[in-house]
Design a protein around this motif. Structure first.
Motif, PDB file in Angstrom:
ATOM      1  N   LEU A  17       8.970   5.502   1.176  1.00 22.25           N
ATOM      2  CA  LEU A  17       9.219   5.780  -0.242  1.00 22.25           C
ATOM      3  C   LEU A  17       8.511   4.812  -1.185  1.00 22.25           C
ATOM      4  CD1 LEU A  17      12.937   6.994  -0.256  1.00 22.25           C
ATOM      5  CD2 LEU A  17      10.870   8.343  -0.698  1.00 22.25           C
ATOM      6  N   PRO A  18       8.499   3.496  -0.922  1.00 21.88           N
ATOM      7  CA  PRO A  18       7.743   2.615  -1.821  1.00 21.88           C
ATOM      8  C   PRO A  18       6.247   2.932  -1.856  1.00 21.88           C
ATOM      9  CG  PRO A  18       9.308   1.338  -0.558  1.00 21.88           C
ATOM     10  CD  PRO A  18       9.309   2.719   0.028  1.00 21.88           C
ATOM     11  N   PHE A  19       5.671   3.321  -0.710  1.00 19.28           N
ATOM     12  CA  PHE A  19       4.268   3.733  -0.716  1.00 19.28           C
ATOM     13  C   PHE A  19       4.094   4.975  -1.586  1.00 19.28           C
ATOM     14  CE2 PHE A  19       3.771   1.161   3.155  1.00 19.28           C
ATOM     15  CZ  PHE A  19       2.569   0.540   2.869  1.00 19.28           C
ATOM     16  N   LEU A  20       4.966   5.945  -1.413  1.00 13.49           N
ATOM     17  CA  LEU A  20       4.896   7.184  -2.188  1.00 13.49           C
ATOM     18  C   LEU A  20       5.026   6.894  -3.689  1.00 13.49           C
ATOM     19  CD1 LEU A  20       4.736  10.269  -2.028  1.00 13.49           C
ATOM     20  CD2 LEU A  20       7.194  10.302  -1.657  1.00 13.49           C
ATOM     21  N   MET A  21       5.970   6.066  -4.073  1.00 10.75           N
ATOM     22  CA  MET A  21       6.165   5.723  -5.486  1.00 10.75           C
ATOM     23  C   MET A  21       4.955   4.978  -6.050  1.00 10.75           C
ATOM     24  SD  MET A  21      10.173   4.572  -5.239  1.00 10.75           S
ATOM     25  CE  MET A  21      10.130   3.769  -6.817  1.00 10.75           C
ATOM     26  N   SER A  22       4.399   4.068  -5.262  1.00 12.23           N
ATOM     27  CA  SER A  22       3.228   3.320  -5.717  1.00 12.23           C
ATOM     28  C   SER A  22       2.035   4.248  -5.919  1.00 12.23           C
ATOM     29  CB  SER A  22       2.887   2.234  -4.697  1.00 12.23           C
ATOM     30  OG  SER A  22       1.764   1.509  -5.101  1.00 12.23           O
ATOM     31  N   GLY A  23       1.854   5.186  -5.020  1.00 12.00           N
ATOM     32  CA  GLY A  23       0.754   6.141  -5.146  1.00 12.00           C
ATOM     33  C   GLY A  23       0.893   7.033  -6.361  1.00 12.00           C
ATOM     34  N   VAL A  24       2.105   7.509  -6.619  1.00 11.34           N
ATOM     35  CA  VAL A  24       2.344   8.334  -7.803  1.00 11.34           C
ATOM     36  C   VAL A  24       2.075   7.508  -9.067  1.00 11.34           C
ATOM     37  CG1 VAL A  24       4.133   9.551  -9.119  1.00 11.34           C
ATOM     38  CG2 VAL A  24       3.908   9.940  -6.656  1.00 11.34           C
ATOM     39  N   GLY A  25       2.461   6.238  -9.033  1.00 13.37           N
ATOM     40  CA  GLY A  25       2.176   5.366 -10.172  1.00 13.37           C
ATOM     41  C   GLY A  25       0.689   5.212 -10.420  1.00 13.37           C
ATOM     42  N   LYS A  26      -0.093   5.152  -9.357  1.00 12.52           N
ATOM     43  CA  LYS A  26      -1.549   5.022  -9.503  1.00 12.52           C
ATOM     44  C   LYS A  26      -2.170   6.279 -10.120  1.00 12.52           C
ATOM     45  CE  LYS A  26      -2.515   1.569  -5.960  1.00 12.52           C
ATOM     46  NZ  LYS A  26      -1.159   1.045  -5.915  1.00 12.52           N
ATOM     47  N   THR A  29      -2.139   5.710 -13.791  1.00 10.78           N
ATOM     48  CA  THR A  29      -2.761   4.478 -14.295  1.00 10.78           C
ATOM     49  C   THR A  29      -4.172   4.321 -13.728  1.00 10.78           C
ATOM     50  OG1 THR A  29      -1.743   3.190 -12.512  1.00 10.78           O
ATOM     51  CG2 THR A  29      -0.554   3.293 -14.612  1.00 10.78           C
ATOM     52  N   TYR A  30      -4.938   5.393 -13.777  1.00 12.24           N
ATOM     53  CA  TYR A  30      -6.285   5.383 -13.198  1.00 12.24           C
ATOM     54  C   TYR A  30      -7.128   4.236 -13.770  1.00 12.24           C
ATOM     55  CZ  TYR A  30     -11.088   6.721 -12.223  1.00 12.24           C
ATOM     56  OH  TYR A  30     -12.393   6.701 -11.822  1.00 12.24           O
ATOM     57  N   ALA A  31      -7.195   4.108 -15.071  1.00 13.12           N
ATOM     58  CA  ALA A  31      -8.069   3.107 -15.692  1.00 13.12           C
ATOM     59  C   ALA A  31      -7.653   1.689 -15.310  1.00 13.12           C
ATOM     60  CB  ALA A  31      -8.069   3.269 -17.216  1.00 13.12           C
ATOM     61  N   ALA A  32      -6.367   1.412 -15.387  1.00  7.61           N
ATOM     62  CA  ALA A  32      -5.885   0.068 -15.051  1.00  7.61           C
ATOM     63  C   ALA A  32      -6.101  -0.238 -13.571  1.00  7.61           C
ATOM     64  CB  ALA A  32      -4.411  -0.058 -15.410  1.00  7.61           C
ATOM     65  N   THR A  33      -5.864   0.746 -12.720  1.00 11.27           N
ATOM     66  CA  THR A  33      -6.015   0.521 -11.279  1.00 11.27           C
ATOM     67  C   THR A  33      -7.472   0.309 -10.911  1.00 11.27           C
ATOM     68  OG1 THR A  33      -4.046   1.860 -10.853  1.00 11.27           O
ATOM     69  CG2 THR A  33      -5.508   1.448  -8.990  1.00 11.27           C
ATOM     70  N   ALA A  52      -6.648   4.625  -2.103  1.00 12.71           N
ATOM     71  CA  ALA A  52      -5.292   4.089  -2.265  1.00 12.71           C
ATOM     72  C   ALA A  52      -4.289   5.203  -2.519  1.00 12.71           C
ATOM     73  CB  ALA A  52      -5.266   3.066  -3.397  1.00 12.71           C
ATOM     74  N   VAL A  53      -4.631   6.128  -3.402  1.00 11.34           N
ATOM     75  CA  VAL A  53      -3.723   7.238  -3.708  1.00 11.34           C
ATOM     76  C   VAL A  53      -3.488   8.087  -2.464  1.00 11.34           C
ATOM     77  CG1 VAL A  53      -3.519   9.402  -5.011  1.00 11.34           C
ATOM     78  CG2 VAL A  53      -4.206   7.301  -6.186  1.00 11.34           C
ATOM     79  N   ALA A  54      -4.541   8.364  -1.714  1.00 11.18           N
ATOM     80  CA  ALA A  54      -4.402   9.183  -0.503  1.00 11.18           C
ATOM     81  C   ALA A  54      -3.507   8.494   0.532  1.00 11.18           C
ATOM     82  CB  ALA A  54      -5.781   9.480   0.086  1.00 11.18           C
ATOM     83  N   PHE A  55      -3.746   7.216   0.772  1.00  8.43           N
ATOM     84  CA  PHE A  55      -2.934   6.507   1.761  1.00  8.43           C
ATOM     85  C   PHE A  55      -1.494   6.343   1.299  1.00  8.43           C
ATOM     86  CE2 PHE A  55      -6.732   5.321   4.070  1.00  8.43           C
ATOM     87  CZ  PHE A  55      -6.264   5.230   5.382  1.00  8.43           C
ATOM     88  N   GLU A  56      -1.317   6.039   0.027  1.00  4.72           N
ATOM     89  CA  GLU A  56       0.036   5.776  -0.450  1.00  4.72           C
ATOM     90  C   GLU A  56       0.856   7.054  -0.596  1.00  4.72           C
ATOM     91  OE1 GLU A  56      -0.283   3.261  -3.896  1.00  4.72           O
ATOM     92  OE2 GLU A  56      -0.908   1.553  -2.683  1.00  4.72           O
ATOM     93  N   ILE A  57       0.297   8.075  -1.220  1.00  5.08           N
ATOM     94  CA  ILE A  57       1.046   9.327  -1.361  1.00  5.08           C
ATOM     95  C   ILE A  57       1.088  10.075  -0.034  1.00  5.08           C
ATOM     96  CG2 ILE A  57       1.103  11.612  -2.452  1.00  5.08           C
ATOM     97  CD1 ILE A  57       0.086  10.316  -5.002  1.00  5.08           C
TER      98      ILE A  57
END
Length: 133
Positions: A17-26, A29-33, A52-57
């Protein structure tokens, strides 16, 4: 009633779940990431963002569902090690050292999933060779 039978599911939830939440957050926040990825000297920040988005989500969701959990856990462990090395290597900063050690601990949990599998409450359990007693 053997309550420990739920521990693999709980472990997958607590790691996935933390990976999933972090990926959704990314995603939001494309520009900041991408700026942060570039700030540590990595080339191709947009590609790094997509990875990062692929691995996390993807990895987070697959871990939660327990689908191909052994392979996914190994892949996410390698991704987590890479993030520790590239983004949390400034040990003079105590906060960065804490993040580095947190990533190492997460890798330990992922390696447990890689070895023991997803458990009985998972999509992998449909094939009994994936479930250890």
């Amino acid at each position: 009633m053997d309550v420990t039978r739920f521990l693999p599911l709980l472990g997958r939830l607590l790691i996935g779940l933390p990976f999933l939440m972090s990926g959704v957050g990314k995603l939001t926040t494309y520009a900041a990431t991408t700026a942060y990825i570039g700030s540590v000297g990595l080339p191709l920040a947009p590609l790094g963002w997509a990875i990062a988005v692929a691995f996390e989500i993807g990895g987070g969701l697959l871990l939660v569902l327990g689908f191909r959990a052994r392979t996914v856990a190994l892949g996410v462990a390698v991704f987590t090690l890479a993030t520790a090395i590239f983004f949390h290597r400034n040990f003079a900063d105590q906060n960065q050292m804490i993040h580095f050690l947190k990533n190492i601990m997460i890798i330990g949990g992922l390696l447990q999933i890689a070895h023991f599998g997803a458990g009985r409450f998972s999509l992998d359990a449909r094939d009994l060779k994936n479930v250890r007693a």
